[in-house]
Design an enzyme around this catalytic site. Structure first.
Site, PDB file in Angstrom:
ATOM      1  N   LYS A 163       0.806  -1.235   0.000  1.00 12.26           N
ATOM      2  CA  LYS A 163       0.000   0.000   0.000  1.00 12.26           C
ATOM      3  C   LYS A 163       0.835   1.279   0.000  1.00 12.26           C
ATOM      4  O   LYS A 163       0.406   2.331   0.457  1.00 12.26           O
ATOM      5  CB  LYS A 163      -0.989   0.035   1.205  1.00 12.26           C
ATOM      6  N   THR A 174       1.540  -0.336  -7.255  1.00  8.50           N
ATOM      7  CA  THR A 174       0.832  -0.426  -8.532  1.00  8.50           C
ATOM      8  C   THR A 174       1.304   0.693  -9.468  1.00  8.50           C
ATOM      9  O   THR A 174       1.549   0.473 -10.659  1.00  8.50           O
ATOM     10  CB  THR A 174      -0.700  -0.292  -8.311  1.00  8.50           C
ATOM     11  N   TRP A 175       1.443   1.872  -8.914  1.00  6.99           N
ATOM     12  CA  TRP A 175       1.884   3.043  -9.694  1.00  6.99           C
ATOM     13  C   TRP A 175       3.313   2.840 -10.192  1.00  6.99           C
ATOM     14  O   TRP A 175       3.625   3.056 -11.366  1.00  6.99           O
ATOM     15  CB  TRP A 175       1.785   4.286  -8.801  1.00  6.99           C
ATOM     16  N   HIS A 219       7.645  -7.771  -1.539  1.00  8.76           N
ATOM     17  CA  HIS A 219       7.410  -7.053  -0.278  1.00  8.76           C
ATOM     18  C   HIS A 219       8.410  -7.517   0.790  1.00  8.76           C
ATOM     19  O   HIS A 219       8.246  -7.205   1.963  1.00  8.76           O
ATOM     20  CB  HIS A 219       5.979  -7.299   0.230  1.00  8.76           C
ATOM     21  N   LYS A 245      -8.089   6.487  -3.639  1.00  8.85           N
ATOM     22  CA  LYS A 245      -8.014   7.949  -3.753  1.00  8.85           C
ATOM     23  C   LYS A 245      -6.650   8.407  -4.253  1.00  8.85           C
ATOM     24  O   LYS A 245      -6.532   9.387  -4.964  1.00  8.85           O
ATOM     25  CB  LYS A 245      -8.221   8.566  -2.377  1.00  8.85           C
TER      26      LYS A 245
HETATM   27  P1  A3P Z   1      -5.010   4.901  -1.285  1.00 11.74           P
HETATM   28  O1  A3P Z   1      -5.647   3.704  -0.661  1.00 11.74           O
HETATM   29  O2  A3P Z   1      -4.470   5.873  -0.283  1.00 11.74           O
HETATM   30  O3  A3P Z   1      -5.872   5.567  -2.280  1.00 11.74           O
HETATM   31  P2  A3P Z   1      -0.217  -0.380  -3.640  1.00 11.74           P
HETATM   32  O4  A3P Z   1      -0.191  -0.160  -5.092  1.00 11.74           O
HETATM   33  O5  A3P Z   1       1.147  -0.462  -3.015  1.00 11.74           O
HETATM   34  O6  A3P Z   1      -1.114  -1.495  -3.254  1.00 11.74           O
HETATM   35  O7  A3P Z   1      -0.819   0.958  -2.999  1.00 11.74           O
HETATM   36  C1  A3P Z   1      -2.163   1.316  -3.220  1.00 11.74           C
HETATM   37  C2  A3P Z   1      -2.289   2.814  -3.027  1.00 11.74           C
HETATM   38  O8  A3P Z   1      -1.730   3.464  -4.187  1.00 11.74           O
HETATM   39  C3  A3P Z   1      -3.739   3.238  -2.959  1.00 11.74           C
HETATM   40  O9  A3P Z   1      -3.720   4.389  -2.124  1.00 11.74           O
HETATM   41  C4  A3P Z   1      -4.049   3.573  -4.399  1.00 11.74           C
HETATM   42  O10 A3P Z   1      -5.146   4.420  -4.569  1.00 11.74           O
HETATM   43  C5  A3P Z   1      -2.747   4.233  -4.830  1.00 11.74           C
HETATM   44  N1  A3P Z   1      -2.542   4.159  -6.277  1.00 11.74           N
HETATM   45  C6  A3P Z   1      -2.785   3.108  -7.108  1.00 11.74           C
HETATM   46  N2  A3P Z   1      -2.477   3.431  -8.374  1.00 11.74           N
HETATM   47  C7  A3P Z   1      -2.036   4.702  -8.362  1.00 11.74           C
HETATM   48  C8  A3P Z   1      -1.586   5.591  -9.387  1.00 11.74           C
HETATM   49  N3  A3P Z   1      -1.563   5.232 -10.644  1.00 11.74           N
HETATM   50  N4  A3P Z   1      -1.197   6.828  -9.009  1.00 11.74           N
HETATM   51  C9  A3P Z   1      -1.241   7.216  -7.711  1.00 11.74           C
HETATM   52  N5  A3P Z   1      -1.660   6.429  -6.707  1.00 11.74           N
HETATM   53  C10 A3P Z   1      -2.054   5.175  -7.025  1.00 11.74           C
END
Ligand code: A3P
Length: 323
Positions: free
Chosen positions: A73, A77-78, A138, A290
């Site tokens: 989290k 993903t980004w 992770h 978000k």
């Molecule tokens: P929030 O729950 O605060 O919105 P991970 O990818 O490590 O699982 O983390 C998920 C978090 O990254 C989530 O945060 C998600 O909304 C956010 N996220 C996913 N894709 C994103 C993107 N393309 N740009 C910015 N934030 C992103």
């Protein structure tokens, strides 16, 4: 959630006799998804631990490998999407070809080593990966580092404010368990350092130290900086990965195109991410929420904020790492 619906990485039905013996000697505790065991200073669910051991035993690094690492989290993903897009732009694709990010979720393209490729075997078939192979993890740096030996693989770590990680984890857990769960136990286990992949500060510090020791091998990125200065950060990522933007590309707006393609708004609106699911039946939409900095203010009490701030201040003291 009944036993069968629990995703395989959380279960303990895939353990070798050797692992069963090992875990009987490890510190353990139980949370709402099952037992966790502490191995090399990190907490894992049993099958995930088997995946870590399989990886340690079987991973044969190539010197061009890239590993994207994170505490869950934190922006995984980004980071995956940006890395995919950076390499994809180097391929000679016709304008009719569908970009992989339009037909696949980033996690479907970049698998997690210990809960994907190595979950059930120490010798997965990696022939489908083209060079450079991109994986994610992770695991903390000290565990990841073991099988990398002395190869010059590149590691990119993305780290995020702990309080926003907590809120994001909580939302994700509600989706995983298909019900609204209390934030309190998650908050307590995070503060105690006993959550899955925790303690979070040891995770972050392991990569922070790795980066200080060898900045050519480990790039340390921050979600907050990716949000506040996306152009500079994506260029920094491209440089590190050995595929910097040319002047021509910059003039053509290639940086902005990649940022737009990988934006939360764009990715979450794609059909694959709206209606697709991963192998464990988890909707891909769960990875997009978000994406804001400071959303914790809407969810944590001042006391919770204060407790986390105090712990982080104490744990990061002297490391040079500031939030
Ligand atoms: P929030 O729950 O605060 O919105 P991970 O990818 O490590 O699982 O983390 C998920 C978090 O990254 C989530 O945060 C998600 O909304 C956010 N996220 C996913 N894709 C994103 C993107 N393309 N740009 C910015 N934030 C992103």
């Amino acid at each position: 959630m009944n036993e069968k619906e629990i995703p395989p990485q959380f279960r303990e039905d895939n353990l070798s006799e050797e692992t069963k013996t090992l875990i009987s000697s490890l510190p353990s505790y139980k949370d709402s998804l099952g037992n966790l065991y502490n191995y090399r200073e990190c907490w894992y669910y049993p099958n995930t631990l088997q995946g870590v051991l399989n990886f340690e035993r079987g991973f044969e690094p190539q010197k061009t490998d890239i590993i994207l690492a994170s505490y869950p989290k934190s922006g995984t993903t980004w980071l995956k999407a940006l890395t995919i897009a950076l390499f994809e732009r180097l391929k000679n694709r016709s304008s009719d070809d569908l970009h992989p990010l339009q037909s696949h979720n980033p996690h479907g393209i970049v698998p997690v080593l210990e809960i994907g490729l190595y979950l059930k075997t120490s010798t997965p078939d990696l022939t489908r990966f083209s060079t450079p192979r991109v994986f994610s993890t992770h695991m903390p740096f000290h565990t990841l580092q073991l099988p990398l030996k002395d190869t010059p693989c590149k590691i990119v770590y993305v780290c995020r404010n702990v309080k926003d990680v907590l809120v994001s984890l909580w939302y994700f857990k509600c989706v995983q368990l298909q019900k609204k769960v209390d934030m309190e136990p998650l908050f307590e286990s995070l503060c105690e350092g006993v959550g899955s992949c925790g303690p979070i500060w040891e995770h972050v510090l392991s990569y922070w130290r790795g980066c200080l020791e060898d900045p050519k091998q480990v790039l340390f990125m921050r979600y907050e900086e990716m949000k506040s200065e996306p152009c500079a950060q994506v260029k920094r990522l491209a440089e590190f990965l050995g595929c910097p933007f040319t002047e021509e590309e910059e003039e053509e707006g290639s940086v902005d195109k990649i940022l737009e393609l990988c934006s939360l708004r764009n990715l979450s609106g794609l059909e694959i991410n709206k209606s697709g699911k991963n192998l464990n039946n988890l909707p891909y939409s769960a990875f997009f929420r978000k994406g804001e900095v400071g959303d914790f203010k809407n969810h944590l009490t001042p006391e919770m904020e204060n407790k986390i701030d105090m712990i982080i201040q104490e744990k990061y003291k002297g490391s040079g790492l500031k939030f």
